[in-house]
Design an enzyme around this catalytic site. Structure first.
Site, PDB file in Angstrom:
ATOM      1  N   SER A   1       0.856  -1.189   0.000  1.00 40.33           N
ATOM      2  CA  SER A   1       0.000   0.000   0.000  1.00 40.33           C
ATOM      3  C   SER A   1       0.893   1.240   0.000  1.00 40.33           C
ATOM      4  O   SER A   1       2.087   1.151   0.300  1.00 40.33           O
ATOM      5  CB  SER A   1      -0.852  -0.018   1.279  1.00 40.33           C
ATOM      6  OG  SER A   1      -1.465   1.221   1.499  1.00 40.33           O
TER       7      SER A   1
ATOM      8  N   TYR B   1      -1.995  -1.032  10.694  1.00 40.66           N
ATOM      9  CA  TYR B   1      -2.128  -1.289   9.250  1.00 40.66           C
ATOM     10  C   TYR B   1      -0.883  -0.803   8.507  1.00 40.66           C
ATOM     11  O   TYR B   1      -0.298  -1.527   7.700  1.00 40.66           O
ATOM     12  CB  TYR B   1      -3.393  -0.618   8.701  1.00 40.66           C
ATOM     13  CG  TYR B   1      -3.549  -0.813   7.209  1.00 40.66           C
ATOM     14  CD1 TYR B   1      -3.849  -2.067   6.687  1.00 40.66           C
ATOM     15  CD2 TYR B   1      -3.356   0.239   6.311  1.00 40.66           C
ATOM     16  CE1 TYR B   1      -3.967  -2.266   5.312  1.00 40.66           C
ATOM     17  CE2 TYR B   1      -3.471   0.050   4.942  1.00 40.66           C
ATOM     18  CZ  TYR B   1      -3.788  -1.204   4.449  1.00 40.66           C
ATOM     19  OH  TYR B   1      -3.896  -1.408   3.089  1.00 40.66           O
TER      20      TYR B   1
HETATM   21  N1  LIG Z   1      -8.835  -0.383  -1.109  1.00 45.48           N
HETATM   22  C1  LIG Z   1      -7.783   0.375  -0.829  1.00 45.48           C
HETATM   23  O1  LIG Z   1      -7.882   1.619  -0.749  1.00 45.48           O
HETATM   24  C2  LIG Z   1      -6.430  -0.241  -0.663  1.00 45.48           C
HETATM   25  C3  LIG Z   1      -5.295   0.594  -0.735  1.00 45.48           C
HETATM   26  C4  LIG Z   1      -4.052   0.032  -0.583  1.00 45.48           C
HETATM   27  C5  LIG Z   1      -3.896  -1.305  -0.387  1.00 45.48           C
HETATM   28  N2  LIG Z   1      -5.005  -2.098  -0.312  1.00 45.48           N
HETATM   29  C6  LIG Z   1      -4.805  -3.531  -0.075  1.00 45.48           C
HETATM   30  O2  LIG Z   1      -5.422  -4.251  -1.110  1.00 45.48           O
HETATM   31  C7  LIG Z   1      -5.740  -5.567  -0.658  1.00 45.48           C
HETATM   32  C8  LIG Z   1      -7.167  -5.923  -1.069  1.00 45.48           C
HETATM   33  O3  LIG Z   1      -8.042  -5.059  -0.383  1.00 45.48           O
HETATM   34  P1  LIG Z   1      -9.395  -4.489  -1.023  1.00 45.48           P
HETATM   35  O4  LIG Z   1      -9.276  -3.026  -1.046  1.00 45.48           O
HETATM   36  O5  LIG Z   1      -9.722  -5.206  -2.267  1.00 45.48           O
HETATM   37  O6  LIG Z   1     -10.406  -4.849   0.165  1.00 45.48           O
HETATM   38  P2  LIG Z   1     -11.746  -5.722   0.192  1.00 45.48           P
HETATM   39  O7  LIG Z   1     -12.677  -5.253  -0.866  1.00 45.48           O
HETATM   40  O8  LIG Z   1     -12.176  -5.664   1.612  1.00 45.48           O
HETATM   41  O9  LIG Z   1     -11.260  -7.197  -0.173  1.00 45.48           O
HETATM   42  C9  LIG Z   1     -10.499  -7.968   0.717  1.00 45.48           C
HETATM   43  C10 LIG Z   1     -10.427  -9.388   0.234  1.00 45.48           C
HETATM   44  O10 LIG Z   1      -9.686 -10.160   1.191  1.00 45.48           O
HETATM   45  C11 LIG Z   1     -10.472 -11.279   1.610  1.00 45.48           C
HETATM   46  N3  LIG Z   1     -10.156 -11.599   2.998  1.00 45.48           N
HETATM   47  C12 LIG Z   1     -10.300 -10.801   4.079  1.00 45.48           C
HETATM   48  N4  LIG Z   1      -9.946 -11.456   5.191  1.00 45.48           N
HETATM   49  C13 LIG Z   1      -9.554 -12.700   4.803  1.00 45.48           C
HETATM   50  C14 LIG Z   1      -9.083 -13.849   5.491  1.00 45.48           C
HETATM   51  N5  LIG Z   1      -8.938 -13.849   6.833  1.00 45.48           N
HETATM   52  N6  LIG Z   1      -8.792 -14.959   4.792  1.00 45.48           N
HETATM   53  C15 LIG Z   1      -8.956 -14.979   3.442  1.00 45.48           C
HETATM   54  N7  LIG Z   1      -9.385 -13.924   2.723  1.00 45.48           N
HETATM   55  C16 LIG Z   1      -9.687 -12.803   3.401  1.00 45.48           C
HETATM   56  C17 LIG Z   1     -11.913 -10.826   1.419  1.00 45.48           C
HETATM   57  O11 LIG Z   1     -12.785 -11.926   1.200  1.00 45.48           O
HETATM   58  P3  LIG Z   1     -13.699 -12.648   2.309  1.00 45.48           P
HETATM   59  O12 LIG Z   1     -14.302 -11.573   3.148  1.00 45.48           O
HETATM   60  O13 LIG Z   1     -14.669 -13.401   1.453  1.00 45.48           O
HETATM   61  O14 LIG Z   1     -12.775 -13.557   3.051  1.00 45.48           O
HETATM   62  C18 LIG Z   1     -11.808 -10.026   0.132  1.00 45.48           C
HETATM   63  O15 LIG Z   1     -11.833 -10.899  -0.972  1.00 45.48           O
HETATM   64  C19 LIG Z   1      -5.511  -5.556   0.860  1.00 45.48           C
HETATM   65  O16 LIG Z   1      -4.261  -6.165   1.138  1.00 45.48           O
HETATM   66  C20 LIG Z   1      -5.451  -4.075   1.189  1.00 45.48           C
HETATM   67  O17 LIG Z   1      -4.684  -3.814   2.340  1.00 45.48           O
HETATM   68  C21 LIG Z   1      -6.265  -1.605  -0.452  1.00 45.48           C
END
Ligand SMILES: NC(=O)c1ccc[n+]([C@@H]2O[C@H](COP(=O)([O-])OP(=O)(O)OC[C@H]3O[C@@H](n4cnc5c(N)ncnc54)[C@H](OP(=O)(O)O)[C@@H]3O)[C@@H](O)[C@H]2O)c1
Length: 251
Positions: free
Chosen positions: A131, A144
């Site tokens: 991130s 985080y």
């Molecule tokens: N969105 C942002 O602004 C942003 C910015 C920088 C970095 N990121 C990073 O991008 C990555 C993806 O995040 P996102 O933004 O796409 O968030 P999201 O929409 O909340 O998706 C998170 C994904 O991770 C899965 N997950 C969560 N807990 C889990 C567990 N214990 N075991 C297995 N799977 C799990 C969720 O599926 P289930 O709930 O079905 O398990 C979902 O598929 C993360 O690492 C986040 O830190 C996001």
């Protein structure tokens, strides 16, 4: 080619799956939500393997490797992760420990297990989703930011080791700023700026991964922020980020 994507049921992970599927890559999709994964299997096709698993358990991460080690995985995307917001003294310890288990320990475990296989064949791609939070201290999202800093440092260190070993295996980090996903709801935050479209982020990331880019930062604004983080002291960055996060939690 075949890709294993963690956290593939929604957000950036689902976008990764869509982009790779469109490129003809076979998929192994992992998340906790069985129903969503079954729906995805229907839309991506029979060749798609789905595994419902909580990756905050190291035992499960090892089990995941056992289930996939003979699948000839070419691409591992460690994407599953979440955040939390608030004063460190007030945030929930169990949620934070779970975050460390998922954001750090799952990445550590899967990277090590798959990398050893990739090394044997001298090929393969590992993309770790970090991130913009990786580049600075993150008051009000302290845990985080620390987890994402770990992911970046781990990835960059392994990358240098691979270079020294003359390995052709790729490892790199995706470091996005705000992306429009369910992240906010889980982390209890509201972004001050509009998040990028997750499909565009995934498309850019995959493109850059195949170009073997070390740190992948989608969007001009975040590239500027990255440059800023390189010239500002951690003390200044802390103050700057505190003010941003404070607005996100509505103060
Ligand atoms: N969105 C942002 O602004 C942003 C910015 C920088 C970095 N990121 C990073 O991008 C990555 C993806 O995040 P996102 O933004 O796409 O968030 P999201 O929409 O909340 O998706 C998170 C994904 O991770 C899965 N997950 C969560 N807990 C889990 C567990 N214990 N075991 C297995 N799977 C799990 C969720 O599926 P289930 O709930 O079905 O398990 C979902 O598929 C993360 O690492 C986040 O830190 C996001």
């Amino acid at each position: 080619m075949k890709a294993l994507i963690t956290g593939a049921s929604g957000g950036i992970g689902l976008s990764f799956a869509t982009v790779l599927h469109d490129m003809g890559v076979e998929l192994v999709l992992v998340s906790r939500n069985k129903e969503k994964l079954e729906d995805l299997k229907k839309s991506f096709g029979k060749k798609t393997k789905i595994i419902d698993m909580d990756l905050s358990s190291t035992y499960n991460c090892m089990e995941l490797y056992e289930l996939c080690k003979n699948d000839k995985i070419d691409i591992l995307i460690n994407n599953a992760g979440f955040g939390d917001c608030g004063y460190f003294t007030e945030t929930d310890l169990n949620k934070e420990l779970n975050m460390i288990d998922l954001n750090i320990k799952a990445v550590q475990t899967l990277t090590k297990l798959f990398l050893n296989d990739f090394l044997k064949h001298n090929r393969g791609y590992i993309l770790n989703v970090a991130s913009m939070a990786s580049f600075a201290p993150g008051p009000l999202m302290a845990t985080y930011y620390a987890t994402k800093s770990y992911v970046l440092n781990l990835t960059e260190s392994i990358r240098e080791e691979l270079k020294q070993l003359n390995s052709k295996v790729y490892i790199g980090c995706l470091c996005p700023g705000p992306v429009d996903t369910n992240f906010n709801n889980v982390a209890n935050v509201k972004f001050g700026i509009r998040g990028l479209n997750s499909d565009k982020v995934a498309e850019y990331a995959i493109n850059q991964m195949f170009k073997e880019k070390q740190i992948i930062i989608p969007g001009k604004l975040m590239k500027m922020n990255y440059s800023l983080s390189k010239v500002c002291s951690p003390k200044l960055m802390s103050k700057f980020i505190f003010n941003i996060q404070n607005k996100k939690i509505g103060n």
